[in-house]
Design a protein around this motif. Sequence first.
Motif, short mmCIF file in Angstrom:
data_model
loop_
_atom_site.label_atom_id
_atom_site.label_comp_id
_atom_site.label_asym_id
_atom_site.label_seq_id
_atom_site.Cartn_x
_atom_site.Cartn_y
_atom_site.Cartn_z
N LEU A 196 -13.45 6.30 6.85
CA LEU A 196 -12.06 6.15 7.27
C LEU A 196 -11.51 4.77 6.89
CD1 LEU A 196 -10.55 7.42 10.57
CD2 LEU A 196 -9.93 5.16 9.75
N VAL A 197 -12.27 3.72 7.15
CA VAL A 197 -11.84 2.37 6.81
C VAL A 197 -11.72 2.21 5.30
CG1 VAL A 197 -12.46 -0.09 6.87
CG2 VAL A 197 -12.78 1.34 8.90
N THR A 198 -12.67 2.77 4.57
CA THR A 198 -12.63 2.69 3.11
C THR A 198 -11.38 3.37 2.56
OG1 THR A 198 -15.05 2.66 2.98
CG2 THR A 198 -13.85 3.24 0.98
N LEU A 199 -11.07 4.55 3.11
CA LEU A 199 -9.86 5.25 2.66
C LEU A 199 -8.60 4.48 2.99
CD1 LEU A 199 -10.31 9.09 3.31
CD2 LEU A 199 -10.45 7.83 1.17
N ALA A 200 -8.60 3.79 4.12
CA ALA A 200 -7.43 2.99 4.49
C ALA A 200 -7.15 1.93 3.43
CB ALA A 200 -7.66 2.33 5.85
N ILE A 201 -8.22 1.35 2.89
CA ILE A 201 -8.07 0.30 1.87
C ILE A 201 -7.71 0.89 0.51
CG2 ILE A 201 -9.26 -1.52 0.61
CD1 ILE A 201 -10.97 -1.99 3.11
N VAL A 202 -8.39 1.95 0.11
CA VAL A 202 -8.19 2.45 -1.26
C VAL A 202 -6.94 3.31 -1.41
CG1 VAL A 202 -10.66 2.36 -1.74
CG2 VAL A 202 -9.64 4.51 -0.97
N THR A 203 -6.42 3.87 -0.30
CA THR A 203 -5.22 4.71 -0.40
C THR A 203 -3.97 4.02 0.15
OG1 THR A 203 -5.50 5.76 1.78
CG2 THR A 203 -6.64 6.78 -0.10
N GLY A 204 -4.16 3.06 1.07
CA GLY A 204 -3.00 2.44 1.71
C GLY A 204 -2.31 3.38 2.68
N ALA A 205 -3.00 4.44 3.10
CA ALA A 205 -2.41 5.42 4.01
C ALA A 205 -2.30 4.86 5.42
CB ALA A 205 -3.24 6.70 4.02
N ARG A 206 -1.35 5.37 6.17
CA ARG A 206 -1.18 5.00 7.56
C ARG A 206 -2.27 5.65 8.41
NH1 ARG A 206 3.67 6.67 5.27
NH2 ARG A 206 5.28 5.05 5.09
N ALA A 207 -2.56 5.07 9.58
CA ALA A 207 -3.62 5.60 10.44
C ALA A 207 -3.37 7.06 10.80
CB ALA A 207 -3.75 4.75 11.70
N GLY A 208 -2.13 7.39 11.14
CA GLY A 208 -1.81 8.77 11.50
C GLY A 208 -2.02 9.73 10.36
N GLU A 209 -1.77 9.27 9.13
CA GLU A 209 -1.98 10.11 7.96
C GLU A 209 -3.46 10.33 7.69
OE1 GLU A 209 2.05 8.76 5.51
OE2 GLU A 209 0.14 7.77 5.11
N LEU A 210 -4.26 9.30 7.93
CA LEU A 210 -5.70 9.42 7.70
C LEU A 210 -6.33 10.42 8.66
CD1 LEU A 210 -6.58 5.65 7.16
CD2 LEU A 210 -6.63 7.45 5.42
N VAL A 211 -6.01 10.30 9.96
CA VAL A 211 -6.62 11.22 10.93
C VAL A 211 -6.03 12.62 10.81
CG1 VAL A 211 -7.26 9.41 12.56
CG2 VAL A 211 -5.01 10.47 12.74
N GLY A 212 -4.91 12.75 10.09
CA GLY A 212 -4.31 14.07 9.87
C GLY A 212 -4.89 14.80 8.68
N LEU A 213 -5.79 14.16 7.93
CA LEU A 213 -6.38 14.80 6.75
C LEU A 213 -7.28 15.97 7.14
CD1 LEU A 213 -7.39 11.72 4.54
CD2 LEU A 213 -5.57 13.38 4.07
N GLU A 214 -7.18 17.04 6.35
CA GLU A 214 -8.10 18.18 6.48
C GLU A 214 -8.88 18.30 5.17
OE1 GLU A 214 -6.40 21.79 8.23
OE2 GLU A 214 -4.55 20.65 8.54
N TRP A 215 -10.00 19.00 5.24
CA TRP A 215 -10.84 19.12 4.05
C TRP A 215 -10.12 19.81 2.90
CZ3 TRP A 215 -14.48 15.89 3.49
CH2 TRP A 215 -15.22 15.42 4.59
N LYS A 216 -9.15 20.64 3.21
CA LYS A 216 -8.38 21.31 2.16
C LYS A 216 -7.56 20.32 1.35
CE LYS A 216 -4.33 22.36 5.03
NZ LYS A 216 -3.47 23.43 5.60
#
Length: 401
Positions: A205-225
């Motif tokens: 999760l932390v790695t994705l925050a850095i490499v995508t610049g996504a907001r916290a709400g967007e990260l936890v909203g991710l689904e495998w699809k």
Amino acid sequence: MAGNGSLRERGKGSWELTVSLGKGADGKYNKKTKTVKAKNKTEARELLRQFIYEVETGEYINLDKISFKDLIDEWRKKHASSLAIRTQQGYESNLKLRVLPYFGHMKASGIKKIHIQNFFDELKKEGVRMDGKKEKLSPSHINNHHTLLGSIFSFATDRGYLKDSPMNGVKKLRVEKKKMNIYQKSDIAALMTALNNVPDMWKALVTLAIVTGARAGELVGLEWKHINFEKDTILIEQSLTLKKGEGVKVKSTKTERSRMVSIPAVASLMLKDLKHEKNKTKLQAAEMWVREWEGIDRDFVFTAPNAFGRPLRPDSVTQWWERFLAKHANLKFINFHGLRHTSVSILIDENTPMKAISERVGHAKIGTSMDIYGHLLEEADKRAAASMDKVFGDLGIKMSK
């Protein structure tokens, strides 16, 4: 009695709605009217349909007869209740401490621009703070009240309760931008070392925050699809929010736009490992695993520990991050959103075009990115100039005075 409705255009974007209720006991014709804003006749007809329903069901409110407190109740029920909990809490605090004590005795229709301006003049004075400190309210705190009142009166005009907002022409205070607290490349190296000792989910999760610049709400909203392992991309199309009395809800992104973001191979590998672990946990949980959320099949990437597939609350990310940093004194403290700014900083340093950065982090306009990160561009430009100085120096070229 059922009402018949009609509408007429009063000016550009302004429409008068009328609902006729027939003759009353006194023999006179009764009707209800209000003026609304609509982009076209089709939108005006929809507002008329809503108006007829409100009149027939007794929900219509004549703003000339209600207090500001009554308007607040309507705004809470029909607008504020859909906002994130933290936003609601901030609004309620300012309503209770300053807005309602000042405007609560007034009729909503009686609040004019001069009253709004006088209110903000009061907020600038000493003694307004409620925490015992002598300092004045900061410009950003005062501007929070501007945002709140803007929301309330925008709601009133959109619903046709008011023709014009008393907030029109009332400007926010100028706020001096603070230097962003972000991680440099050396900080990121130390961070990744520390993340080797945490569960795979948090590391990913932390790695994705850095490499995508996504907001916290967007990260936890991710689904495998949303994860495409063949192309190493992530589709960001939704976000999670915490609503009072309702819990975690799925909603669109902040700008209501979806975006496709490419991720580096190292992040893709972390997600593959996480998916492998999740699949094993899901098999062990069997029927206890939560496969639906809000009545829709969901398979969240980041799930709450020991919660059998339930999604992470956005605020739990912040809480975990702060605990993590507290345990690692060698890491500089920045808030979790600072990882988003860190991502942009890295891209700027790598000479990524601002338009590409803006699209990657999900800003609706490139101007938004320029406003937020313009100072980082200036710093990068100064470093570029220093590099040119070094090049000329290495070549032995000296500029004459």
